[in-house]
Scaffold this motif. Structure first.
Motif, short mmCIF file in Angstrom:
data_model
loop_
_atom_site.label_atom_id
_atom_site.label_comp_id
_atom_site.label_asym_id
_atom_site.label_seq_id
_atom_site.Cartn_x
_atom_site.Cartn_y
_atom_site.Cartn_z
N TYR A 481 17.60 64.05 76.91
CA TYR A 481 16.68 65.03 76.30
C TYR A 481 16.99 65.24 74.82
N CYS A 482 18.29 65.22 74.45
CA CYS A 482 18.64 65.44 73.05
C CYS A 482 18.05 64.34 72.16
N ARG A 483 18.11 63.11 72.66
CA ARG A 483 17.58 61.99 71.88
C ARG A 483 16.05 62.05 71.78
N GLU A 484 15.42 62.58 72.81
CA GLU A 484 13.96 62.72 72.79
C GLU A 484 13.52 63.82 71.83
N MET A 485 14.28 64.89 71.76
CA MET A 485 13.89 66.04 70.95
C MET A 485 14.22 65.85 69.46
N CYS A 486 15.23 65.04 69.18
CA CYS A 486 15.68 64.89 67.79
C CYS A 486 15.11 63.62 67.17
N HIS A 487 14.45 63.78 66.03
CA HIS A 487 13.89 62.65 65.30
C HIS A 487 14.74 62.29 64.08
N MET A 488 15.92 62.85 64.00
CA MET A 488 16.76 62.66 62.82
C MET A 488 17.85 61.61 63.03
N ASP A 489 17.78 60.87 64.13
CA ASP A 489 18.70 59.77 64.40
C ASP A 489 20.15 60.24 64.45
N SER A 505 25.75 61.08 75.87
CA SER A 505 25.26 61.02 74.50
C SER A 505 26.43 61.25 73.56
N VAL A 506 26.40 60.59 72.41
CA VAL A 506 27.41 60.80 71.38
C VAL A 506 26.70 61.00 70.05
N VAL A 507 27.39 61.64 69.11
CA VAL A 507 26.83 61.90 67.79
C VAL A 507 27.16 60.75 66.86
N LYS A 508 26.12 60.08 66.33
CA LYS A 508 26.34 59.03 65.34
C LYS A 508 26.75 59.63 64.01
N CYS A 519 17.98 70.44 70.36
CA CYS A 519 18.83 69.70 71.29
C CYS A 519 19.70 70.64 72.11
N LEU A 520 20.20 71.68 71.45
CA LEU A 520 21.05 72.65 72.13
C LEU A 520 20.28 73.38 73.23
N TYR A 521 19.05 73.81 72.91
CA TYR A 521 18.25 74.57 73.86
C TYR A 521 17.81 73.72 75.05
N VAL A 522 17.60 72.42 74.84
CA VAL A 522 17.04 71.57 75.89
C VAL A 522 18.13 70.98 76.79
#
Length: 539
Positions: A481-489, A505-508, A519-522
């Motif tokens: 879900y975090c990857r779907e909600m975030c468009h900032m790569d 998921s990991v943070v690039k 991302c936090l809310y979802v």
């Protein structure tokens, strides 16, 4: 009492997306404060064509604008136009350099050549630009219709470049770059553009009623062509094809545009395609001409095939699907090419100049840039090429290659507060449809000062906001879900499994985070934490 000074911590995504590296958040802050002169000065640090880019840039910056995480991108292009239109003194912050005693000749007065000339002159070199056409501007003047980019705007930009110390000689045909070097110029830059039409190689392509797209636009812009016939077929899917179709409509023609791929594969700007359809242009996708006859074009339907080198499905003809379109004129706009061999330069197989990473050709002191090197490209890419060539030429002439001069201090005393979630762009006014079709009047209206300031307030000031994003790999179950909600790569998937058998998921990188918290809310696993690390010091 001391002021709080906010520190810049990173390059904003919009600036990173700009080939010329314009400091977008910085000039938008000036517009927010009503300082249009300052905004224009910041833009001119990186490009000499603020108005041209305000009217006709493809605006890669907006596609990367972080505001998309909230609602829609900031109207960066229109704010650039506002900086030009609302500024009172265009050159108030210009600085003069000490003459270097070096001379440079530039072949081609398009966006690349004039950009290089502008910054070379700013470094103290004596620059002369040679243009084969009657007026300077290149594709800006001869390749873009006035309903998108008025000639008087191009004239103003060129006048500012000349005021900066650049000499321009028009109607000057140069036979070779070496010829200018032999006349005593210390360096020569070839920036001759992509004016050669690409042919399809079909029957009837050279008939009298068939015209090449860029030639058509050139003749329209000079007033040589005022009528096209009642029925016009345009072939191609790029901006040249769209402009040719829209110009034909303005001359009273009924237009059909043929494109061999799907709509989403068109190189033309999506907003230009939409406006073309508004103006009544019929689009025939997955269709291509096979022969051109008197009074008609014979076409064939195409179907998407395997992905080709462009990353798009290769169009494949459908046997037995031929059909005919009636036509009085046909405009072929399937591409443009470069032929630097005409200037006696070594060329690649596609006609572009052979250069090294410093834009230098095999001949000492002769450089090439812009479309002459890259092939047909955008205005802002040509400008970026001109900057690159300027750096290399200055170093060749003994300079340091430092062309950027920050003419205004970037002091941010207060962290700007952006407009809240859901605040969209101001409605943009456009010429009424029936008025558009009567001639070549400008379609798009610019912003008033008040509207520009209001739009600038939507900017998130990404360059001074800093957040740290962390994902707890132990509890993440890779729902995505975090990857779907975030468009900032920001997020990607781990290469390894956690103890529960998931690839978390990991943070690039947290650099692009704008603190929207989506991302936090979802996150159903409560695996994400976000900290605001925006820095300010007491000065």
């Amino acid at each position: 009492m001391t002021a709080s000074i906010v520190k810049k911590t990173k390059i904003a995504p919009c600036r990173e997306a700009c080939p010329a590296g314009i400091d977008v958040p910085r000039y938008i802050r000036h517009i927010r404060n009503g300082e249009f002169d300052c905004a224009l000065a910041v833009i001119r640090e990186k490009i000499p064509f603020p108005a041209v880019c305000g009217y006709a840039c493809v605006h890669f910056c907006e596609a990367k604008c972080a505001r998309i995480q909230y609602d829609e991108a900031v109207a960066i292009r229109l704010l650039k136009r506002a900086a030009f239109e609302k500024s009172r003194e265009n050159l108030v912050y210009e600085r003069k350099a000490t003459p270097s005693g070096k001379t440079v000749a530039v072949i081609g007065a398009g966006p690349c050549g004039l950009t290089a000339a502008y910054y070379l002159a700013g470094l103290g070199h004596a620059v002369t630009v040679f243009e084969v056409l009657p007026k300077a501007g290149g594709m800006l003047r001869y390749g873009i219709p006035e309903y998108r980019l008025p000639n008087d705007v191009v004239d103003q930009e060129i006048a500012a470049i000349q005021k900066h110390g650049v000499k321009i000689i028009t109607s000057a045909k140069i036979l070779s770059a070496a010829e200018l070097k032999a006349k005593g110029y210390d360096a020569v830059l070839v920036a001759s553009g992509a004016w050669e039409p690409v042919k399809m190689g079909i029957r009837g392509e050279d008939a009298a009623h068939v015209i090449k797209g860029i030639d058509f636009l050139k003749r329209v812009n000079t007033g040589e062509i005022t009528k096209t016939g009642k029925k016009v077929v345009v072939v191609g899917g790029g901006n040249t094809a769209i402009d040719a179709a829209r110009a034909s409509v303005r001359m009273g023609a009924k237009v059909v545009l043929l494109y061999r791929r799907n709509r989403e594969d068109m190189p033309a700007a999506a907003d230009e395609v939409a406006e073309a359809e508004e103006e009544g242009i019929q689009m025939e996708f997955l269709a291509s001409p096979v022969k051109i006859l008197k009074g008609k074009v014979v076409c064939i339907r195409m179907t998407p095939g395997p992905v080709d080198g462009s990353g798009r499905p290769k169009p494949v003809p459908v046997p037995g699907s031929e059909f005919a379109l009636k036509s009085d004129a046909v405009i072929m706009a399937v591409g443009q090419a470069v032929a630097v061999g005409n200037l006696q330069l070594a060329e690649n197989q596609n006609g572009t100049a052979k250069v090294d990473a410093q834009s230098a050709t095999p001949i000492a002191g002769i450089f090439a840039a812009g479309d002459a090197v890259t092939g047909p490209s955008t205005i802002i890419d040509a400008i970026a090429q001109g900057r690159l060539a300027c750096v290399s030429i200055d170093r060749y002439l003994g300079g340091e290659g430092k062309i950027d001069r920050e003419v205004l201090p970037d002091i941010i005393e207060v962290l700007p507060q952006e407009k809240p979630l859901g605040t969209g762009r101001p409605a943009q006014e456009k010429l009424r449809l029936k008025d558009r079709l009567r001639g070549f009047c400008l379609v798009e209206s610019g912003y008033s000062e008040e509207t520009a300031i209001a739009e600038a307030e939507r900017c998130l000031a990404c360059d001074i906001r800093q957040y740290t994003v962390e994902v707890n790999p132990v509890v993440c179950k890779d729902c995505g879900y975090c990857r779907e909600m975030c468009h900032m790569d920001i997020f990607t998937t781990s290469d390894s499994f956690n103890a529960s058998g998931y690839k978390p998921s990991v943070v690039k990188s947290s650099d692009s985070c704008v603190g929207c918290l989506k991302c936090l809310y979802v996150c159903p696993d409560l695996a994400i934490t976000i900290n605001d690390d925006t820095v300010s010091d007491a000065g």
